[in-house]
Structures are given as C-alpha cells and as structure tokens.
Scaffold this active site. Structure first.
Site, PDB file in Angstrom:
ATOM      1  N   CYS A 132       0.888  -1.167   0.000  1.00  0.00           N
ATOM      2  CA  CYS A 132       0.000   0.000   0.000  1.00  0.00           C
ATOM      3  C   CYS A 132       0.917   1.206   0.000  1.00  0.00           C
ATOM      4  CB  CYS A 132      -0.906   0.003   1.220  1.00  0.00           C
ATOM      5  SG  CYS A 132      -1.890   1.516   1.351  1.00  0.00           S
ATOM      6  N   CYS A 135      -0.671   4.400   2.167  1.00  0.00           N
ATOM      7  CA  CYS A 135      -0.814   4.357   3.631  1.00  0.00           C
ATOM      8  C   CYS A 135      -0.411   2.980   4.145  1.00  0.00           C
ATOM      9  CB  CYS A 135      -2.204   4.785   4.094  1.00  0.00           C
ATOM     10  SG  CYS A 135      -3.611   3.930   3.385  1.00  0.00           S
TER      11      CYS A 135
END
Lengths: 233, 219
Positions: A132, A135
């Site tokens: 990711c 985040c």
C-alpha cells in the site's frame, strides 16, 4: 485551509494536548516542525482514554476486547488455514480465487457482504507482491495488523519501482523469466497472496501444511519453505 | 494532495528494517490508540478516507519521523474535535465539559465479532453501469487535487488495461471531505512496469492499481 489544518495537526502532535487550537495562524516554519514528536505519548493517550470513557464515547471493556482480538485472535494463522485449504482442495481454491469473501466466510473470517478481499495466486511463472504505497492497507481479517516494515517508507516507496530488489532484501532472488505483479492497495480491496505449495509436502495434511505458511509468504515477500529435513511431521 | 505519503516510486529511503518476532504493538499506549480509534469510529462521525487524510496533512518531516500510532493519535484527536465528539478544551484538560450528558458507547464487546468483518463499509450495492469494460485500454487522469485522492502520482497520465471490475464503492476524493459518497465502479487496472518506469523495467512485470471511474479516461 489545508495549511491551517496542517498547523493544527502539527500542534496536536507537538504539545501535550494543551495547544489544540484550530485557529492557529499560519506560522509554519521548519523550526516549528522539528519539535513535532510527542514526548509523552503514553500519558497523553491515557488522558484521552479517561476522557472518552468518562464521556461515554467508548466502552473500556470494548477497548480491552479489541486489543485482545488483534493481539491474540486475529493474525496470520487465519490466512495460513485458508492457504492450506486451497492447497488440498482444488474446488476450494477455485472459489477462493473467484470470490475470496465467499470462501473465507467458511472459516468465519469474512462475511459475504462485508469488506472485500481478493486472493492472487503465485505459480512457477507468476509472483505477486502486496503493498500500500499511500498508507498501510493490509488484509486484517486474515493477517492481523501489519508489521512495521510493511508500513515503512522503504517498503512502500520501492515495492512498485523495484519489486525484485525488495524481494532480494527478503532473500528471494526471482529468475528473470518469472513475471512479477505488484498490487498497490489504493482502494478498499484487501489483497492476500496464495503462495506456491512447496515440494516435498505431498504427505502432509491440511493442518500440517498450515503450520508451514508464513505471514511474509502471504504478503508475497517470501516463498513458503519446504519442511526442514529431520523435522518430523 | 501531492504529499509525502504518496511515496510510490521514490528511491533512497533506506533498507527495509525487518524485526524478527515483532509484537503486534510495541507499547501498551499503541494498542489503546488503535482500540480507541476503532471504538470511536463506531459513532460513524467520520470515515476511513477522512482518517487517512488527517495523516496526509501532517508536516512532511513529521510524517516520516513520528511513529505510525503517533500518526493515528493525532488523526484521532483531529477527528474527535472537528466532528464534534469532544472539544479541544476537553482534550487539553482530560475531563468532560461541565454539564455534559454521558453518552452510551455504540461499540460494546458483544458487538465486536459482527463489526470487524464489516469495518470499512465502502462498498455500495447500487446498480450503476461501469464506464469501462474488462480488457479496455485506459489512461489514468493527470489530476493534482489539493485534497485527498487515492490516485498516486506515479500512475497519473499512464496507460493501462482494465483487469477486473470490483463493483461500486464510495469515492474517497469527496468522501474524505464529507462532500458525499459519489459511488462509482472500482477496477483493478494493470500498468506495465515499463509504462510506469521506463525501458529499464523488466518487460513482463506490472503494477496493478485499484482505480475509480473518475480516475480514468478511455484510451
């Protein structure tokens, strides 16, 4: 507005809760930002918990239960059971790859109508890797909470531009003819890698196979190692 | 926003620091921040997109330096105040304002097993025609919004191919700012590594990103 919010947040991180005022003027300087580390997070967090409990916003028993759930109940063993089932049951594997929610609902890890999960399969010719970049999105129901390295800048930044280099850091040197697919979790889909079943495991049952499956192999940064020679199954 | 959080493709961030036998939390306060955020989220005064944005607007050097759960803590404080669950004065003093009626917490231990598998709540069961079909060639839009977006810089303007249609989800760019859910289709879009990073990238490798209708143009 963004700038004011940013100052507001800098102050939220800086001062021990005392400077929480959204009306701070724009005095954004680098000197100011360098102080942005809270000196006493434990005390400030304790104070916030007292406040929220006192206001009836959170139930302290629910907090305890949430911590216990993610420390002791939900973790990579969930994902390992799913992987082992897929290894021994071809029909289950087909369902898992087509509709992971439906297949994981068999174990109670996900509901059919709940948050969405996708499983991608590693083979001798395709290697999948989950990240990711924006985040820390991670498949909580089957892996628990992400380790620090998964949330760190080195992993998030480099996985998409140099996945083979990242894999080498984890000790996995992929042949050039293996296709690498990186899945950047930019939306509310959560990804899990179905690793390859290692050679030499034909005699193992589902439970024994699950014991071989690691968290890292389900993120795609490693492969599942064959059972160690001499270790009795 | 083009913030430090959007770090896909950056280089020289250092080696990956792997901790063997890593605990789920490194200090009790981390676990309390984690649990307070989940429990307070049950009021549904905010959404995950709004929470992500609280971390994105941290000062860039602070973002890199503070720990993950310090980011969560500052985000939780921000949302509690902005969404009216607590005042800055209450947080500063640690006690409720005089005369405040005690609320009833929406998340109790018995509700946790049902709540966790449906924690994110971003999928919407509405009938909408997808703007794109599986196998269609698309181009990620070149947008640079100052607010929240989930279209990373490294994919903007790049050509890809729709691989799957995941159905309809809320749109983070508006949802994060409480400007409406604007539900639309989300697709996995395959971008060749060479399209993203140039001829040095291995020919067969690729990166898949999840993209909303509003991030894509036909190509």
């Amino acid at each position: 507005m963004t700038t004011n919010r940013r100052d507001f947040l800098a102050s939220a991180v800086t001062a021990a809760g005392a400077a929480l005022t959204p009306e701070l003027p724009h005095t954004h300087t680098h000197d100011h930002e360098h102080q942005a580390v809270p000196s006493d997070p434990a005390l400030r967090v304790k104070a916030l918990e007292s406040l929220l409990v006192e206001k009836g916003l959170v139930d302290r028993a629910a907090l305890d239960a949430l911590v216990d759930t993610y420390e002791n109940k939900i973790g990579p063993r969930n994902g390992a059971r799913v992987v082992a089932r897929a290894w021994v049951d071809p029909a289950y594997k087909t369902r898992l790859l087509a509709d992971a929610n439906d297949a994981m609902a068999d174990f109670g890890y996900l509901s059919k109508q709940g948050d969405r999960m996708v499983v991608v399969e590693n083979t001798s010719s395709v290697h999948n890797l989950i990240v990711c970049t924006l985040c820390s999105c991670y498949p909580w129901p089957v892996l628990g909470l992400p380790p620090v390295w998964y949330k760190s800048a080195p992993y998030r930044s480099r996985s998409v531009i140099d996945p083979r280099g990242v894999l080498r850091e984890f000790g996995l040197d992929l042949p050039a003819d293996v296709e690498v697919r990186v899945w950047d979790s930019t939306a509310e889909l959560r990804y899990l890698v179905l690793p390859e079943r290692p050679a030499g495991t034909e005699h193992l049952n589902e439970e024994q196979l699950a014991a071989l499956v690691t968290r890292d192999s389900m993120v795609g940064v490693t492969k599942v190692a064959p059972p160690q020679a001499g270790v009795s199954s | 926003m083009n913030g430090i959080h959007d770090m896909g493709g950056m280089q020289d961030m250092g080696p990956i620091e792997y901790e063997k036998g890593e605990p789920v939390f490194h200090a009790p306060w981390e676990s309390r921040v984690f649990a307070m955020f989940l429990a307070a989220s049950a009021w549904r005064k905010w959404n995950l997109d709004a929470f992500r944005h609280t971390r994105e607007v941290l000062p860039p050097d602070g973002y890199l330096r503070v720990s993950y759960y310090e980011q969560w803590f500052s985000g939780l404080l921000d949302l509690l105040v902005r969404r009216g669950l607590a005042t800055a004065a209450e947080i500063a003093s640690g006690v409720p304002a005089p005369g405040t009626a005690k609320a009833t917490p929406p998340l109790t231990p018995d509700r946790i097993p049902a709540a966790l598998p449906n924690r994110i709540r971003a999928k919407r069961d509405v009938e909408m025609s997808p703007r794109f079909q599986i196998g269609q060639r698309v181009r990620a839009r070149n947008i640079n919004p100052v607010g929240h977006t989930r279209l990373p810089r490294y994919a903007r303007g790049k050509f890809g191919m729709v691989d799957r249609d995941h159905g309809v989800f809320v749109f983070p760019d508006t949802n994060a700012h409480f400007l409406g859910e604007k539900p639309q289709h989300v697709y996995s879009v395959r971008f060749a590594a060479r399209e993203l990073w140039g001829e040095q990238a291995p020919q067969k490798d690729s990166v898949y990103l999840d993209m909303w209708d509003d991030y894509l143009d036909p190509a």
